[in-house]
Design a protein around this motif. Structure first.
Motif, PDB file in Angstrom:
ATOM      1  N   TRP A  24     -11.943   3.406  -0.518  1.00 58.76           N
ATOM      2  CA  TRP A  24     -10.804   3.060   0.341  1.00 58.76           C
ATOM      3  C   TRP A  24      -9.555   2.825  -0.507  1.00 58.76           C
ATOM      4  O   TRP A  24      -9.603   2.168  -1.552  1.00 58.76           O
ATOM      5  CB  TRP A  24     -11.125   1.831   1.187  1.00 58.76           C
ATOM      6  N   SER A  25      -8.420   3.321  -0.006  1.00 61.66           N
ATOM      7  CA  SER A  25      -7.141   3.184  -0.702  1.00 61.66           C
ATOM      8  C   SER A  25      -6.463   1.864  -0.337  1.00 61.66           C
ATOM      9  O   SER A  25      -6.882   1.159   0.590  1.00 61.66           O
ATOM     10  CB  SER A  25      -6.217   4.345  -0.318  1.00 61.66           C
ATOM     11  N   VAL A  26      -5.393   1.558  -1.051  1.00 60.66           N
ATOM     12  CA  VAL A  26      -4.593   0.363  -0.746  1.00 60.66           C
ATOM     13  C   VAL A  26      -4.081   0.429   0.686  1.00 60.66           C
ATOM     14  O   VAL A  26      -4.124  -0.559   1.430  1.00 60.66           O
ATOM     15  CB  VAL A  26      -3.405   0.251  -1.737  1.00 60.66           C
ATOM     16  N   LYS A  27      -3.608   1.607   1.086  1.00 57.93           N
ATOM     17  CA  LYS A  27      -3.055   1.770   2.434  1.00 57.93           C
ATOM     18  C   LYS A  27      -4.101   1.486   3.500  1.00 57.93           C
ATOM     19  O   LYS A  27      -3.811   0.843   4.521  1.00 57.93           O
ATOM     20  CB  LYS A  27      -2.510   3.186   2.584  1.00 57.93           C
ATOM     21  N   GLN A  28      -5.324   1.964   3.300  1.00 59.85           N
ATOM     22  CA  GLN A  28      -6.381   1.750   4.292  1.00 59.85           C
ATOM     23  C   GLN A  28      -6.745   0.271   4.406  1.00 59.85           C
ATOM     24  O   GLN A  28      -6.959  -0.246   5.501  1.00 59.85           O
ATOM     25  CB  GLN A  28      -7.615   2.578   3.921  1.00 59.85           C
ATOM     26  N   PHE A  66     -13.165  -1.198  -6.062  1.00 60.55           N
ATOM     27  CA  PHE A  66     -13.442  -2.579  -5.645  1.00 60.55           C
ATOM     28  C   PHE A  66     -12.295  -3.491  -6.084  1.00 60.55           C
ATOM     29  O   PHE A  66     -11.805  -4.333  -5.324  1.00 60.55           O
ATOM     30  CB  PHE A  66     -14.738  -3.081  -6.272  1.00 60.55           C
ATOM     31  N   PHE A  67     -11.885  -3.328  -7.351  1.00 59.33           N
ATOM     32  CA  PHE A  67     -10.792  -4.131  -7.913  1.00 59.33           C
ATOM     33  C   PHE A  67      -9.509  -3.930  -7.105  1.00 59.33           C
ATOM     34  O   PHE A  67      -8.823  -4.889  -6.728  1.00 59.33           O
ATOM     35  CB  PHE A  67     -10.570  -3.723  -9.373  1.00 59.33           C
ATOM     36  N   GLN A  68      -9.181  -2.661  -6.854  1.00 57.33           N
ATOM     37  CA  GLN A  68      -7.947  -2.342  -6.130  1.00 57.33           C
ATOM     38  C   GLN A  68      -7.959  -2.934  -4.728  1.00 57.33           C
ATOM     39  O   GLN A  68      -6.951  -3.497  -4.262  1.00 57.33           O
ATOM     40  CB  GLN A  68      -7.805  -0.815  -6.056  1.00 57.33           C
ATOM     41  N   ALA A  69      -9.095  -2.840  -4.044  1.00 59.37           N
ATOM     42  CA  ALA A  69      -9.192  -3.379  -2.683  1.00 59.37           C
ATOM     43  C   ALA A  69      -9.063  -4.890  -2.689  1.00 59.37           C
ATOM     44  O   ALA A  69      -8.346  -5.477  -1.858  1.00 59.37           O
ATOM     45  CB  ALA A  69     -10.525  -2.966  -2.055  1.00 59.37           C
TER      46      ALA A  69
END
Length: 672
Positions: free
Chosen positions: A79-83, A200-203
């Motif tokens: 999953w991306s930041v936007k999602q 995981f980190f980004q989310a």
């Protein structure tokens, strides 16, 4: 994402049946034999959905302490930041009602399975792993390092499981991923980096940053958490009973087969696609000969595609429907809504499909299709007729009427009668803006925080009027993409902050020394220069008297207003439309300053010949100066065009006269 006041699940049945219909549509064989039963079963299921018990809906709270298993065939988390932000925003913006409404996530497909790591039973995630993992990450943050709300077990990615359980909460809002991994590896003396871990980190960091907006408002965070746990539901699709596997290998194969089938066609059939299948199927039933049926089906399918293609034209679409975010329906559905729906709200939960089926049963398929075609051709007529195009686009753009309301208004009227009805509507709505007791007065509509929308509507109508006079069309598709300000044509506002005062001084000094001031006498020019310098010297003195500084600036303003324009009034004859980006850049300044900068921007746009179409469109959206505003700053309405540095009383009178002529053409007769 959906919000339901009441939802009785039919998704289990639809997932298989709709896929069957899609395959039949693609193959083009006998509609009557192949899909009659499928369509009828869907209709029966949808009409009788109240009989279903809501067993397949679960709140997030009901997932507490559940154990989920991610098999080896599953994709990595991506999953991306936007999602992630979209999910957070959607739940935050969802408002709790009084009728048990809830926010509904997409289906999660699970199967009971004995955990390979222990003797317990887990839920194998066949579909929905990305959503469940994101919810796990959000709850990991909200639980503040306490026990996990539910558990995730991975068949082959033990490192991912360990990262989620042990390291995730060490992420901060300012970490870079590389630095975070280095710190962990130094701390725990082991290799941490993995592609899963980055996402995981980004989310998690996205979650941290999102909630940091409400750092001082714990009640907001708690309200969000409450909505997630108690008013957010997932469609829980348990396929365990359907898979009576005889062996572990067969069980794994069945799970993979379901996973592949679900993920090959992530976009479900829309109501429009179902209606298209229904129309073609009913044609097959009504036509006696197979050859005739196929020919009619091909004609309808071809007509359908042409209408859908035309509705994709952004200029055509934008004048009948406000351009919002990605619209959640096929555009041709608008035609069926206008013809079929009995209200002005968007049809949901396949209501439009059911209503279409009922109309076909009552009047026949040819009648329904003829109504849809006539609706389309009527909209095309409005689009191609400049007067109808402008009035329809105006009413919809300003949210004064919806397309459904205009459609109802058009029924049982000739084109000329319909045009007269639209004029009456505009006259009735805008006339109220000028009503001063028993008369309609031009000066009644004044610039205040509460009248901005009204002024915007009047000025937009005036721009439409100017386009009609020169036989051009106002581009609604561009207009709707711009954020607009109501601009004072001649304005003078005192600068407040020291840096603003320095900019104010530099600009005015440059103007007085470098511009051709036309009819301004040398004496007046010298007086302006003296007053400006006198004020600035006072302001620059650290020990200056503030009251004395204000007096000197006021004296300068008074002479400016006398020479370049009347005092700053808030009536329509001193107002025009400008894009926010342009308006904020030219500030509250006197007429010649604004005129020079606006002309400069227009020339700059015209001289850029090496732009792509996309670049020119984007630049036009930023610098889209309406026709009326261009005319104002070129003094098009004024009789005296020798003096281009003033916006005086005579200029305002001429501008007001042009606006009143426009309003009179729509039946609004104002007193001067």
């Amino acid at each position: 994402m959906l919000i339901f006041a009441e939802f009785h699940v039919v998704i289990t049945f639809l997932m298989s049946t709709l896929n069957t219909i899609q395959k039949i549509i693609d193959k083009n064989h006998n509609w009557e034999q192949d899909i009659e039963s499928n369509l009828q079963q869907i209709l029966n299921k949808l009409k009788e959905k109240q009989r279903f018990e809501p067993l397949l809906l679960k709140t997030i709270q009901e997932l507490q302490d559940e154990k989920f298993y991610v098999a080896s065939y599953q994709r990595s988390y991506k999953w991306s930041v936007k999602q992630v932000e979209q999910l957070l925003d959607d739940i935050h913006e969802f408002e709790l009602g009084k009728n048990g409404e809830f926010y509904c996530l997409q289906p999660v497909v699970v199967k009971e399975k004995r955990s390979p790591s222990n003797e317990g039973i887990v839920w194998e995630l066949i579909d929905g792993q990305q959503r469940i993992t994101t919810i796990f990450i959000i709850l990991k943050y909200l639980q503040q390092k306490s026990n996990d709300f539910f558990h995730l077990e991975y068949a082959t990615r033990a490192d991912s499981q360990n990262f989620l359980n042990s390291y995730l909460t060490e992420v901060t809002a300012t970490d870079s991923y590389d630095q975070f991994v280095k710190n962990l590896e130094r701390k725990y003396h082991k290799i941490i980096d993995h592609i899963d871990h980055f996402y995981f980190f980004q989310a998690y960091q996205t979650v941290v940053n999102w909630f940091n907006r409400y750092n001082q408002h714990s009640e907001v965070i708690e309200a969000w958490r409450h909505k997630l746990l108690h008013h957010t539901k997932i469609i829980w699709y348990n396929v365990s009973d359907q898979l009576k596997a005889s062996s572990a290998i067969k069980e794994e194969q069945d799970s993979i087969q379901i996973f592949l089938r679900l993920n090959q066609g992530k976009i479900p059939l829309t109501q429009a696609e179902l209606i298209k299948a229904l129309l073609l199927q009913r044609i097959a039933k009504t036509e006696c000969e197979e050859l005739s049926a196929k020919k009619t089906q091909q004609e309808v399918a071809s007509q359908w595609d042409r209408m859908e293609q035309e509705l994709q034209n952004k200029e055509f679409w934008s004048f009948i429907y406000p351009e919002q975010k990605n619209l959640p329906f096929t555009r041709i559905e608008v035609l069926f809504e206008l013809v079929i729906s009995k209200n002005t709200k968007k049809c949901e939960d396949y209501d439009l499909f059911i209503q279409c089926q009922e109309l076909i049963e009552n009047h026949g398929v040819k009648y329904v299709w003829r109504q849809v075609q006539e609706c389309f051709f009527r909209l095309v007529e409005w689009y191609r007729n400049p007067r109808l195009y402008h009035m329809t686009g105006f009413l919809i753009t300003q949210n004064l009427m919806k397309i459904q309301e205009i459609w109802v208004l058009s029924q049982n009227h000739t084109r000329r009668e319909f045009e007269a009805e639209l004029v009456k509507k505009i006259s009735k709505i805008l006339g109220q803006y000028f009503k001063d007791e028993k008369v309609l007065s031009f000066n009644h509509l004044q610039y205040t925080s509460s009248t901005l929308k009204k002024i915007n509507s009047v000025l937009l109508l005036f721009n439409i009027y100017l386009h009609e006079k020169q036989n051009t069309l106002l581009p609604f598709h561009l207009y709707r993409q711009v954020s607009w300000d109501i601009e004072h044509i001649h304005a003078q506002q005192s600068p407040e902050a020291p840096n603003e005062k320095k900019i104010f001084y530099d600009e005015h000094k440059k103007f007085l020394s470098g511009f051709c001031l036309g009819s301004l006498s040398e004496e007046d020019r010298l007086s302006l220069h003296t007053l400006l310098e006198d004020w600035y010297q006072c302001f620059s003195d650290p020990k200056h008297n503030i009251e004395q500084e204000k007096q000197k600036l006021t004296a300068y303003h008074q002479l400016v207003n006398h020479l370049f324009g009347e005092t700053n009034v808030n009536t329509l004859d001193n107002l025009c439309l400008l894009p926010q980006k342009i308006n904020r850049s030219i500030g509250n300044d006197m007429f010649p300053f604004k005129r020079s900068k606006i002309i400069s921007k227009q020339l700059s746009l015209m001289q850029q010949d090496d732009l792509t179409d996309k670049q020119r469109t984007e630049l036009t959206k930023k610098w889209f100066i309406p026709l009326g505003s261009q005319y104002v700053f070129s003094k098009y309405f004024s009789e005296d065009t020798d003096d281009m540095i003033r916006w005086g009383l005579n200029d305002r009178k001429a501008y007001a006269s042009a606006i009143m002529k426009c309003l009179k053409s729509y039946g609004i007769d104002l007193e001067d």
